[in-house]
Design an enzyme around this catalytic site. Sequence first.
Site, mmCIF file in Angstrom:
data_model
loop_
_atom_site.group_PDB
_atom_site.id
_atom_site.type_symbol
_atom_site.label_atom_id
_atom_site.label_comp_id
_atom_site.label_asym_id
_atom_site.label_seq_id
_atom_site.Cartn_x
_atom_site.Cartn_y
_atom_site.Cartn_z
ATOM 1 N N ILE A 36 -9.727 -7.096 -4.653
ATOM 2 C CA ILE A 36 -9.270 -8.484 -4.572
ATOM 3 C C ILE A 36 -7.861 -8.583 -3.984
ATOM 4 O O ILE A 36 -7.491 -9.630 -3.464
ATOM 5 C CB ILE A 36 -9.330 -9.134 -5.983
ATOM 6 C CG1 ILE A 36 -9.385 -10.658 -5.873
ATOM 7 C CG2 ILE A 36 -8.170 -8.681 -6.863
ATOM 8 C CD1 ILE A 36 -9.753 -11.335 -7.183
ATOM 9 N N GLU A 100 -5.033 0.171 -14.099
ATOM 10 C CA GLU A 100 -5.025 -1.194 -14.636
ATOM 11 C C GLU A 100 -6.359 -1.560 -15.272
ATOM 12 O O GLU A 100 -6.386 -2.264 -16.284
ATOM 13 C CB GLU A 100 -4.711 -2.195 -13.524
ATOM 14 C CG GLU A 100 -3.312 -2.063 -12.944
ATOM 15 C CD GLU A 100 -3.090 -3.010 -11.763
ATOM 16 O OE1 GLU A 100 -3.891 -3.940 -11.580
ATOM 17 O OE2 GLU A 100 -2.126 -2.778 -11.021
ATOM 18 N N VAL A 101 -7.441 -1.154 -14.653
ATOM 19 C CA VAL A 101 -8.770 -1.544 -15.134
ATOM 20 C C VAL A 101 -9.452 -0.309 -15.738
ATOM 21 O O VAL A 101 -9.686 0.681 -15.028
ATOM 22 C CB VAL A 101 -9.626 -2.119 -13.989
ATOM 23 C CG1 VAL A 101 -11.006 -2.517 -14.521
ATOM 24 C CG2 VAL A 101 -8.930 -3.311 -13.345
ATOM 25 N N HIS A 105 -13.012 3.829 -11.389
ATOM 26 C CA HIS A 105 -13.206 3.328 -10.031
ATOM 27 C C HIS A 105 -12.471 4.231 -9.069
ATOM 28 O O HIS A 105 -11.416 4.771 -9.380
ATOM 29 C CB HIS A 105 -12.724 1.881 -9.885
ATOM 30 C CG HIS A 105 -11.343 1.648 -10.410
ATOM 31 N ND1 HIS A 105 -11.076 1.514 -11.751
ATOM 32 C CD2 HIS A 105 -10.152 1.517 -9.769
ATOM 33 C CE1 HIS A 105 -9.777 1.301 -11.923
ATOM 34 N NE2 HIS A 105 -9.194 1.315 -10.739
ATOM 35 N N HIS A 107 -10.733 4.114 -5.385
ATOM 36 C CA HIS A 107 -10.276 3.298 -4.269
ATOM 37 C C HIS A 107 -10.576 4.060 -2.975
ATOM 38 O O HIS A 107 -10.213 5.244 -2.859
ATOM 39 C CB HIS A 107 -8.765 3.084 -4.318
ATOM 40 C CG HIS A 107 -8.240 2.392 -5.538
ATOM 41 N ND1 HIS A 107 -7.767 1.109 -5.513
ATOM 42 C CD2 HIS A 107 -8.084 2.819 -6.821
ATOM 43 C CE1 HIS A 107 -7.337 0.758 -6.721
ATOM 44 N NE2 HIS A 107 -7.516 1.785 -7.535
HETATM 45 P P1 5GP Z 1 -6.178 0.510 -10.775
HETATM 46 O O1 5GP Z 1 -4.723 0.203 -10.837
HETATM 47 O O2 5GP Z 1 -6.855 0.313 -12.115
HETATM 48 O O3 5GP Z 1 -6.467 1.847 -10.160
HETATM 49 O O4 5GP Z 1 -6.802 -0.525 -9.762
HETATM 50 C C1 5GP Z 1 -7.441 -1.701 -10.121
HETATM 51 C C2 5GP Z 1 -7.758 -2.481 -8.862
HETATM 52 O O5 5GP Z 1 -8.654 -3.530 -9.188
HETATM 53 C C3 5GP Z 1 -6.532 -3.130 -8.210
HETATM 54 O O6 5GP Z 1 -6.395 -2.635 -6.883
HETATM 55 C C4 5GP Z 1 -6.854 -4.626 -8.249
HETATM 56 O O7 5GP Z 1 -6.427 -5.314 -7.088
HETATM 57 C C5 5GP Z 1 -8.360 -4.647 -8.404
HETATM 58 N N1 5GP Z 1 -8.881 -5.779 -9.121
HETATM 59 C C6 5GP Z 1 -8.425 -6.298 -10.294
HETATM 60 N N2 5GP Z 1 -9.177 -7.341 -10.669
HETATM 61 C C7 5GP Z 1 -10.126 -7.491 -9.710
HETATM 62 C C8 5GP Z 1 -11.197 -8.420 -9.550
HETATM 63 O O8 5GP Z 1 -11.435 -9.314 -10.363
HETATM 64 N N3 5GP Z 1 -11.984 -8.256 -8.450
HETATM 65 C C9 5GP Z 1 -11.752 -7.276 -7.533
HETATM 66 N N4 5GP Z 1 -12.582 -7.213 -6.484
HETATM 67 N N5 5GP Z 1 -10.743 -6.386 -7.656
HETATM 68 C C10 5GP Z 1 -9.941 -6.501 -8.734
#
Ligand code: 5GP
Length: 120
Positions: A36, A100-101, A105, A107
């Site tokens: 997003i 964050e999530v 996942h 990237h």
């Molecule tokens: P992390 O920091 O956990 O590795 O990355 C989480 C990613 O999830 C971030 O790049 C963020 O932009 C993406 N993200 C968070 N919420 C959403 C969402 O509701 N939809 C999508 N498509 N990506 C999201």
Amino acid sequence: MQFAYDDQNIFAKILRGDIPNSTVFENDHALAFKDIAPQAPVHVLVIPKGAYVSLDDFAANASAAEQAGFFAAVAAVCEISGVEEGFRAVANARTHGVQEVPHFHMHIVGGKQLGRMLPA
Ligand code: 5GP
């Protein structure tokens, strides 16, 4: 190592269809969709459909079929996304990794010349 899974995380909601996503690829074991807040022209997230918190949780506990399905999705995303000149695959984990999530996942980032992997 404990891997408690929170089924209220945003990617669990995407998998349940509770919130929309921009799907790039899907198979029996994985979903790939556009980030997003893209950090590059190509920024796709590949997630397993199973409830795994992080890369190490997935690697330790996912079945062979789930792992094969996940990496088949990674291959498909790379094929579809036009990253012939290269890309970066990143999997952040927990606090030090700035995850964050809390649903595993990967990237897939590319479509331009990237900088060094980690800032000095
Ligand atoms: P992390 O920091 O956990 O590795 O990355 C989480 C990613 O999830 C971030 O790049 C963020 O932009 C993406 N993200 C968070 N919420 C959403 C969402 O509701 N939809 C999508 N498509 N990506 C999201």
